[in-house]
Design a protein around this motif. Structure first.
Motif, PDB file in Angstrom:
ATOM      1  N   UNK A 136      48.152  34.448  26.257  1.00  0.00           N
ATOM      2  CA  UNK A 136      47.291  33.866  27.438  1.00  0.00           C
ATOM      3  C   UNK A 136      48.094  33.947  28.593  1.00  0.00           C
ATOM      4  N   UNK A 137      49.230  34.144  28.779  1.00  0.00           N
ATOM      5  CA  UNK A 137      50.086  34.704  30.042  1.00  0.00           C
ATOM      6  C   UNK A 137      49.520  36.074  30.278  1.00  0.00           C
ATOM      7  N   UNK A 138      49.548  37.014  29.177  1.00  0.00           N
ATOM      8  CA  UNK A 138      49.043  38.227  29.614  1.00  0.00           C
ATOM      9  C   UNK A 138      47.762  38.464  30.112  1.00  0.00           C
ATOM     10  N   UNK A 139      46.709  37.448  29.605  1.00  0.00           N
ATOM     11  CA  UNK A 139      45.527  37.422  29.979  1.00  0.00           C
ATOM     12  C   UNK A 139      45.232  36.798  31.438  1.00  0.00           C
ATOM     13  N   UNK A 140      46.240  35.845  31.891  1.00  0.00           N
ATOM     14  CA  UNK A 140      46.207  35.236  33.072  1.00  0.00           C
ATOM     15  C   UNK A 140      46.574  36.408  34.347  1.00  0.00           C
ATOM     16  N   UNK A 141      47.650  37.103  33.852  1.00  0.00           N
ATOM     17  CA  UNK A 141      48.168  38.191  34.699  1.00  0.00           C
ATOM     18  C   UNK A 141      46.884  39.616  34.808  1.00  0.00           C
ATOM     19  N   UNK A 142      46.499  39.735  33.577  1.00  0.00           N
ATOM     20  CA  UNK A 142      45.229  40.870  33.632  1.00  0.00           C
ATOM     21  C   UNK A 142      44.163  40.104  34.635  1.00  0.00           C
ATOM     22  N   UNK A 143      43.936  39.172  34.435  1.00  0.00           N
ATOM     23  CA  UNK A 143      42.711  38.595  35.290  1.00  0.00           C
ATOM     24  C   UNK A 143      43.267  38.600  36.855  1.00  0.00           C
ATOM     25  N   UNK A 144      44.402  38.029  36.997  1.00  0.00           N
ATOM     26  CA  UNK A 144      44.939  38.256  38.611  1.00  0.00           C
ATOM     27  C   UNK A 144      44.720  39.955  38.961  1.00  0.00           C
ATOM     28  N   UNK A 145      45.223  40.628  38.305  1.00  0.00           N
ATOM     29  CA  UNK A 145      45.116  41.933  38.646  1.00  0.00           C
ATOM     30  C   UNK A 145      43.626  42.502  38.776  1.00  0.00           C
ATOM     31  N   UNK A 146      42.807  41.893  37.641  1.00  0.00           N
ATOM     32  CA  UNK A 146      41.558  42.679  38.179  1.00  0.00           C
ATOM     33  C   UNK A 146      40.865  41.800  39.144  1.00  0.00           C
ATOM     34  N   UNK A 147      41.430  40.883  39.977  1.00  0.00           N
ATOM     35  CA  UNK A 147      40.885  40.138  41.200  1.00  0.00           C
ATOM     36  C   UNK A 147      41.655  40.502  42.202  1.00  0.00           C
ATOM     37  N   UNK A 148      42.395  41.722  42.065  1.00  0.00           N
ATOM     38  CA  UNK A 148      43.170  42.507  43.251  1.00  0.00           C
ATOM     39  C   UNK A 148      44.372  41.825  43.691  1.00  0.00           C
ATOM     40  N   UNK A 149      44.939  40.971  42.903  1.00  0.00           N
ATOM     41  CA  UNK A 149      46.121  39.951  43.095  1.00  0.00           C
ATOM     42  C   UNK A 149      47.259  40.856  42.494  1.00  0.00           C
ATOM     43  N   UNK A 150      48.486  40.698  43.152  1.00  0.00           N
ATOM     44  CA  UNK A 150      49.614  41.374  42.459  1.00  0.00           C
ATOM     45  C   UNK A 150      50.447  40.596  41.568  1.00  0.00           C
TER      46      UNK A 150
END
Length: 137
Positions: free
Chosen positions: A66-80
């Motif tokens: 789930x943490x991987x998913x959270x980080x991937x979602x953030x990156x897809x939204x343009x967040x670092x």
């Protein structure tokens, strides 16, 4: 003096918003629960009980995924990065899971996310506005 007694000497601590002897503090309760790998929901400070009625608690595999998913979602939204203060809320709201550092053997969320089992998932970094998590490189 009070701050030194809390942060360095461990003579005093906090429980329910008050300064108390360290032996009755939230830090001691969380350390005991982490040692037993039990979830801490905050109620154990005042009642001496652990409330497990709420959401299911993430195990290591679920926490990592789930943490991987959270980080991937953030990156897809343009967040670092993701603010550390948002991580538990995102687990609850997105996955209906509780991320419990004490259930996974740690007293603090930062310690949990710095555990070697998260090394390939994320890294914790202190920035000007507070702690954030970033994808592992």
């Amino acid at each position: 003096f009070t701050q030194i007694a809390i942060t360095h000497r461990k003579l005093l601590g906090y429980a329910n918003g008050k300064v108390v002897p360290f032996s009755r503090s939230q830090a001691v309760v969380k350390a005991q629960l982490a040692q037993q790998q039990l979830h801490h929901d905050g109620s154990s400070i005042s009642t001496g009980t652990v409330d497990l009625r709420a959401l299911p608690i993430a195990d290591w595999d679920a926490a990592r995924a789930k943490l991987r998913d959270i980080l991937a979602t953030a990156i897809n939204q343009g967040l670092e990065s993701v603010p550390l203060s948002n991580v538990k809320r995102l687990f609850r709201s997105t996955y209906q899971l509780e991320l419990s550092e004490t259930a996974l053997g740690h007293c603090r969320l930062t310690e949990l996310l710095r555990d070697e089992r998260f090394r390939d998932v994320c890294k914790v970094q202190l920035q000007d506005h507070g702690y954030v998590i970033l994808p592992a490189q």
